[in-house]
Design an enzyme around this catalytic site. Structure first.
Site, short mmCIF file in Angstrom:
data_model
loop_
_atom_site.label_atom_id
_atom_site.label_comp_id
_atom_site.label_asym_id
_atom_site.label_seq_id
_atom_site.Cartn_x
_atom_site.Cartn_y
_atom_site.Cartn_z
N LYS A 184 50.52 39.85 30.87
CA LYS A 184 50.73 40.90 31.88
C LYS A 184 52.21 41.25 31.99
O LYS A 184 52.57 42.43 32.17
CB LYS A 184 50.17 40.46 33.23
CG LYS A 184 48.65 40.41 33.23
CD LYS A 184 48.11 39.83 34.53
CE LYS A 184 46.59 39.75 34.49
NZ LYS A 184 46.06 39.15 35.72
N HIS A 202 48.72 24.71 41.66
CA HIS A 202 47.29 24.59 41.93
C HIS A 202 47.12 24.29 43.42
O HIS A 202 47.89 23.50 43.97
CB HIS A 202 46.67 23.42 41.16
CG HIS A 202 47.13 23.31 39.74
ND1 HIS A 202 48.29 22.66 39.38
CD2 HIS A 202 46.59 23.77 38.60
CE1 HIS A 202 48.44 22.72 38.08
NE2 HIS A 202 47.43 23.40 37.57
#
Length: 118
Positions: free
Chosen positions: A54, A102
């Protein structure tokens, strides 16, 4: 150039259950598979490669494949990334930085890149 990606760790666990080792080999290099010993790590690596694509403005596809992005760790365990020479030259990339985290069932990665200066 900046890219970001978020992935559910549960989604990656389902992917592994369905596709196993062969599935991992589709998006991870052999040395990355050795580092990816937990679903959280695998999810972080997936997010990192997506975020990188991206940042390049392409997504994963013909211009940039999963194996054009190599993930590894520094001696302290921090994630790093390296682009294949072909991709680095095509997009004139000078440097890349990666952060992965995370939390609560998700992995997120952010990639920042600098183009070469003329």
């Amino acid at each position: 150039m900046i890219g970001i990606d978020l992935v559910s760790i549960e989604r990656i666990e389902a992917f592994i259950a369905k596709h196993g080792q062969r599935g991992l080999e589709r998006f991870l290099l052999p040395e990355e598979i050795l580092l990816a010993n937990k679903p959280e790590t695998i999810a972080g690596f997936w997010a990192a490669k997506e975020a990188c694509s991206k940042a390049l403005g392409t997504g994963i596809g013909a211009e940039v494949g999963f194996h054009d992005i190599r993930l590894f760790k520094n001696p302290k365990g921090a994630p790093l990334l390296e682009l294949s020479p072909r991709v680095k030259d095509r997009f004139e990339i000078d440097s890349c930085a990666l952060s992965i985290t995370h939390d609560k069932g998700f992995a997120i990665a952010v990639v920042a890149m600098e183009k070469r200066r003329a």
